[in-house]
Every structure is written in structure tokens, then in C-alpha cells.
Design a protein around this motif. Structure first.
Motif, PDB file in Angstrom:
ATOM      1  N   MET A   1      44.941  -4.955-110.563  1.00 18.23           N
ATOM      2  CA  MET A   1      46.181  -4.905-109.791  1.00 18.23           C
ATOM      3  C   MET A   1      46.970  -6.207-109.880  1.00 18.23           C
ATOM      4  SD  MET A   1      44.900  -3.093-106.247  1.00 18.23           S
ATOM      5  CE  MET A   1      46.447  -3.527-105.441  1.00 18.23           C
ATOM      6  N   GLU A   2      46.433  -7.198-110.543  1.00 19.59           N
ATOM      7  CA  GLU A   2      47.013  -8.529-110.502  1.00 19.59           C
ATOM      8  C   GLU A   2      48.478  -8.554-110.918  1.00 19.59           C
ATOM      9  OE1 GLU A   2      45.824 -13.099-111.757  1.00 19.59           O
ATOM     10  OE2 GLU A   2      44.645 -11.403-112.488  1.00 19.59           O
ATOM     11  N   ARG A   3      48.877  -7.696-111.832  1.00 21.08           N
ATOM     12  CA  ARG A   3      50.264  -7.688-112.299  1.00 21.08           C
ATOM     13  C   ARG A   3      51.232  -7.309-111.171  1.00 21.08           C
ATOM     14  NH1 ARG A   3      47.653  -3.249-114.114  1.00 21.08           N
ATOM     15  NH2 ARG A   3      48.522  -1.176-113.675  1.00 21.08           N
ATOM     16  N   ASN A   4      50.719  -6.679-110.114  1.00 24.97           N
ATOM     17  CA  ASN A   4      51.553  -6.312-108.971  1.00 24.97           C
ATOM     18  C   ASN A   4      51.502  -7.356-107.857  1.00 24.97           C
ATOM     19  OD1 ASN A   4      52.384  -3.937-110.166  1.00 24.97           O
ATOM     20  ND2 ASN A   4      50.845  -2.668-109.153  1.00 24.97           N
ATOM     21  N   SER A   5      50.869  -8.507-108.122  1.00 28.10           N
ATOM     22  CA  SER A   5      50.779  -9.610-107.151  1.00 28.10           C
ATOM     23  C   SER A   5      50.232  -9.149-105.802  1.00 28.10           C
ATOM     24  CB  SER A   5      52.156 -10.258-106.960  1.00 28.10           C
ATOM     25  OG  SER A   5      52.688 -10.704-108.179  1.00 28.10           O
ATOM     26  N   PRO A   6      49.027  -8.549-105.791  1.00 26.36           N
ATOM     27  CA  PRO A   6      48.494  -8.032-104.526  1.00 26.36           C
ATOM     28  C   PRO A   6      48.205  -9.115-103.495  1.00 26.36           C
ATOM     29  CG  PRO A   6      46.823  -7.969-106.236  1.00 26.36           C
ATOM     30  CD  PRO A   6      48.108  -8.302-106.919  1.00 26.36           C
ATOM     31  N   GLY A   7      47.843 -10.327-103.941  1.00 23.20           N
ATOM     32  CA  GLY A   7      47.592 -11.404-102.993  1.00 23.20           C
ATOM     33  C   GLY A   7      48.826 -11.715-102.166  1.00 23.20           C
ATOM     34  N   THR A   8      49.979 -11.793-102.850  1.00 22.02           N
ATOM     35  CA  THR A   8      51.236 -12.022-102.141  1.00 22.02           C
ATOM     36  C   THR A   8      51.572 -10.829-101.254  1.00 22.02           C
ATOM     37  OG1 THR A   8      52.129 -13.484-103.857  1.00 22.02           O
ATOM     38  CG2 THR A   8      53.722 -12.356-102.456  1.00 22.02           C
ATOM     39  N   TYR A   9      51.319  -9.631-101.760  1.00 18.35           N
ATOM     40  CA  TYR A   9      51.606  -8.440-100.957  1.00 18.35           C
ATOM     41  C   TYR A   9      50.813  -8.424 -99.654  1.00 18.35           C
ATOM     42  CZ  TYR A   9      51.641  -3.692 -99.238  1.00 18.35           C
ATOM     43  OH  TYR A   9      51.752  -2.601 -98.421  1.00 18.35           O
ATOM     44  N   LEU A  10      49.524  -8.802 -99.713  1.00 18.89           N
ATOM     45  CA  LEU A  10      48.707  -8.794 -98.496  1.00 18.89           C
ATOM     46  C   LEU A  10      49.288  -9.750 -97.446  1.00 18.89           C
ATOM     47  CD1 LEU A  10      45.040  -8.656 -99.854  1.00 18.89           C
ATOM     48  CD2 LEU A  10      46.496  -6.794 -99.073  1.00 18.89           C
ATOM     49  N   ILE A  11      49.784 -10.894 -97.897  1.00 17.30           N
ATOM     50  CA  ILE A  11      50.414 -11.833 -96.958  1.00 17.30           C
ATOM     51  C   ILE A  11      51.684 -11.214 -96.373  1.00 17.30           C
ATOM     52  CG2 ILE A  11      51.547 -14.069 -96.727  1.00 17.30           C
ATOM     53  CD1 ILE A  11      49.616 -15.138 -98.851  1.00 17.30           C
ATOM     54  N   LEU A  12      52.511 -10.625 -97.238  1.00 18.95           N
ATOM     55  CA  LEU A  12      53.746  -9.991 -96.763  1.00 18.95           C
ATOM     56  C   LEU A  12      53.450  -8.888 -95.752  1.00 18.95           C
ATOM     57  CD1 LEU A  12      55.655  -9.742-100.176  1.00 18.95           C
ATOM     58  CD2 LEU A  12      56.163 -11.307 -98.283  1.00 18.95           C
ATOM     59  N   ASP A  13      52.406  -8.117 -96.001  1.00 22.41           N
ATOM     60  CA  ASP A  13      52.084  -7.046 -95.071  1.00 22.41           C
ATOM     61  C   ASP A  13      51.512  -7.598 -93.765  1.00 22.41           C
ATOM     62  OD1 ASP A  13      52.032  -4.109 -94.698  1.00 22.41           O
ATOM     63  OD2 ASP A  13      49.884  -4.468 -94.404  1.00 22.41           O
ATOM     64  N   HIS A  14      50.780  -8.709 -93.826  1.00 17.88           N
ATOM     65  CA  HIS A  14      50.279  -9.316 -92.598  1.00 17.88           C
ATOM     66  C   HIS A  14      51.433  -9.900 -91.762  1.00 17.88           C
ATOM     67  CE1 HIS A  14      46.202  -8.634 -93.888  1.00 17.88           C
ATOM     68  NE2 HIS A  14      45.753  -9.204 -92.780  1.00 17.88           N
ATOM     69  N   ILE A  15      52.467 -10.353 -92.426  1.00 20.92           N
ATOM     70  CA  ILE A  15      53.663 -10.773 -91.682  1.00 20.92           C
ATOM     71  C   ILE A  15      54.229  -9.578 -90.923  1.00 20.92           C
ATOM     72  CG2 ILE A  15      56.036 -11.610 -91.904  1.00 20.92           C
ATOM     73  CD1 ILE A  15      55.075 -13.232 -94.358  1.00 20.92           C
ATOM     74  N   GLU A  16      54.249  -8.414 -91.562  1.00 19.78           N
ATOM     75  CA  GLU A  16      54.738  -7.209 -90.900  1.00 19.78           C
ATOM     76  C   GLU A  16      53.818  -6.803 -89.743  1.00 19.78           C
ATOM     77  OE1 GLU A  16      57.050  -4.143 -89.765  1.00 19.78           O
ATOM     78  OE2 GLU A  16      57.542  -5.746 -91.163  1.00 19.78           O
ATOM     79  N   ILE A  17      52.504  -6.918 -89.940  1.00 23.07           N
ATOM     80  CA  ILE A  17      51.568  -6.596 -88.854  1.00 23.07           C
ATOM     81  C   ILE A  17      51.804  -7.524 -87.667  1.00 23.07           C
ATOM     82  CG2 ILE A  17      49.140  -6.485 -88.174  1.00 23.07           C
ATOM     83  CD1 ILE A  17      48.445  -5.902 -91.108  1.00 23.07           C
ATOM     84  N   ALA A  18      51.979  -8.825 -87.951  1.00 22.33           N
ATOM     85  CA  ALA A  18      52.232  -9.789 -86.882  1.00 22.33           C
ATOM     86  C   ALA A  18      53.499  -9.415 -86.113  1.00 22.33           C
ATOM     87  CB  ALA A  18      52.340 -11.203 -87.453  1.00 22.33           C
ATOM     88  N   ARG A  19      54.524  -8.984 -86.831  1.00 26.61           N
ATOM     89  CA  ARG A  19      55.759  -8.555 -86.164  1.00 26.61           C
ATOM     90  C   ARG A  19      55.492  -7.340 -85.270  1.00 26.61           C
ATOM     91  NH1 ARG A  19      59.597  -9.440 -91.341  1.00 26.61           N
ATOM     92  NH2 ARG A  19      60.441 -11.494 -90.797  1.00 26.61           N
TER      93      ARG A  19
END
Length: 274
Positions: free
Chosen positions: A183-201
Motif C-alpha cells: 500500500m506504500e504508493r498510497n501513503s498509508p502512514g500519512t493517511y492514518l495521521i489524517l484520519d486520526h485528525i478527523e477522529i480527534a475532531r
């Protein structure tokens, strides 16, 4: 009736060992046990002072001649996704989030092993077996979750990405994340952070704690790509300036003596310094 006073946490220092982020450096950690009825309160308080959790231990770097490692967090209110981060969100729109109790499963461990073998085969966790993985996930005295992500386009319900996440009184702390190597080509590490920002919101929490940012380290440099990033330095949280302004040079005066560091730590129930 006998009354007992709460026992103040005791702090210790690890023996120096090779730094995993900067070649030729030695790392040392200041740490304390995380246990008892006040574990959550202690974790909340020390996380605000640059500490991180690993199972039943709280730690932060205390290297004798280097202060490059700085705890990093995202101020959710100030975060705005960049164009590339918006593209990453779209590329991973097929992932479905599910938060579970901190209980290790075989599917999680199989994913964890593929992640290590594909990306960190020579790292410190490379030899972790199922029992050690279960301890990492389950040995938590605080409110933790495993946030799993499954692929909606696949018939396989097993997770393709996951993050062990602590829920603090002021945010989410991403303890450890892992994903399918392909999955690395889809930058999953960055995605997990972005989604955790949404969870925090969604939870009304102001911060997402990311661990340590290390100038000069290719492994940790990506954290500077998020707007709203703050680093804990000189005893307080500050907005990250231009990453090029931060130095990873060795300086024998960069770290205070251990006794002075411990004396400046605010414990639960005390007024925060500064």
C-alpha cells in the motif's frame, strides 16, 4: 483509620544504546512506570510534557549530548490539509475504519509481521513474536484502542492497516501504526495521521500526538509536512518553525542533568510550570 499518601512516580535512566534515528549517536531515555489507579492521570500529565507510552512505561529522550528528538503533536484547530494530503485522502477513500478494544488478533499480528518484514526487517521489533505483539497491544492500564482499516473493495475482511491509539484527556496519541507494505504508493502512514485528525475532531479533542520528530532523520522528517504541528522543546510546546532552522548537531550542553530534568516535571495535581 490509617491514611496513606499516594506514592510519587520514580524516574530512571536507561543505559546508552545506539540511536535508531541518527547514525553514530547514542540514545538514552528518562522513564517511569505507568501503573496503579492514577495511571491515566499520569499518562495525560506527562504526555503534555513530551513523554510517550510503551506498554506500562512512560519515557522521553534524555541523551547526554544531543537534543534532536522532540515530541510532536498536531493542533487540530490549526490543521489544513495540503494538496498532496487531499490526494492521499482520495486515494484511500476505499478504506473503512473500525475501532476495537486493545485485544491482539492473529490477523493484526500477520499484518504487523508483513509490515516489519517489508519495511523494518533490521529494526528493533523485527524479532517480535505473537506473545510480544499481544503484550504491546494489551498491556495498557489506560484507555486505548486498536483502530483497524479494511479494504471495501476486497472480500477479505482482515485489516490492511492499523494503529494502536491512546485516548488522552486532550487528544489522541498514535502509539504504533502499521500497514500492508504494497500500500506504500498510497501513503498509508500519512493517511492514518489524517484520519486520526478527523477522529480527534469527531471526539472534540484538540491534539493528535505523533511521537518524536527528529531533524536530520529521514525516518521521522515526514511529520514536519503537517500544518498545525507543534514540538516540545525547552520545556514547552511551540509551533514548528522552518525545519531547516533546527539542528541535530551534537552539543554536550544540550541536555540538563537528570536531577534538574526530574525536578521540572509536573506531576498530576500540581500546577503546571510556565
Amino acid at each position: 483509620m490509617r491514611h496513606t499518601l499516594p506514592i510519587a512516580p520514580q524516574f530512571y535512566v536507561t543505559a546508552p544504546q545506539p540511536c535508531p534515528y541518527l547514525d553514530g549517536r547514542m540514545e538514552r531515555k528518562l522513564f517511569t512506570a505507568l501503573q496503579g489507579d492514577s495511571a491515566s492521570e499520569l499518562n495525560d500529565t506527562l504526555s503534555k510534557q513530551g513523554f510517550r507510552r510503551s506498554q506500562n512505561v512512560l519515557y522521553r529522550p534524555s541523551c547526554s549530548d544531543c537534543a534532536a528528538c522532540m515530541s510532536a503533536r498536531i493542533d487540530v484547530a490549526r490543521f489544513q490539509p495540503s494538496r498532496s494530503q487531499k490526494r492521499i485522502l482520495k486515494r484511500n477513500a476505499h478504506l473503512k475504519r473500525r475501532a476495537t478494544s486493545p485485544w491482539a488478533t492473529e490477523d493484526q499480528y500477520d499484518l504487523f509481521r508483513r509490515y516489519l518484514d517489508g519495511r523494518h526487517a533490521d529494526g528493533g521489533m523485527a524479532d517480535m513474536d505473537m506473545f510480544e505483539f499481544a503484550a504491546m497491544v494489551e498491556e495498557t492500564p489506560i484507555r486505548s484502542r486498536v483502530v483497524e482499516y479494511s479494504d471495501l473493495t476486497s472480500d477479505n475482511p482482515a485489516p490492511v492497516a492499523a494503529c494502536l491509539t491512546d485516548i488522552l484527556d486532550d487528544g489522541l496519541s498514535m502509539v504504533y501504526s502499521f500497514f500492508e507494505p504494497e500500500m506504500e504508493r498510497n501513503s498509508p502512514g500519512t493517511y492514518l495521521i489524517l484520519d486520526h485528525i478527523e477522529i480527534a475532531r469527531e471526539l472534540g479533542l484538540p491534539y493528535v500526538y505523533l511521537g518524536y520528530w527528529v531533524p536530520g532523520s529521514t525516518k521521522m522528517g515526514y511529520k514536519a509536512n503537517f500544518s498545525g504541528i507543534e514540538v516540545f522543546t525547552d520545556g514547552r510546546w511551540r509551533r514548528l518553525k522552518d525545519p531547516k532552522e533546527y539542528s541535530s548537531a551534537v552539543d554536550p550542553l544540550s541536555t540538563e542533568p537528570i536531577a534538574e530534568q526530574v525536578a521540572k516535571i509536573t506531576l498530576p495535581g500540581a500546577e503546571p510550570a510556565g
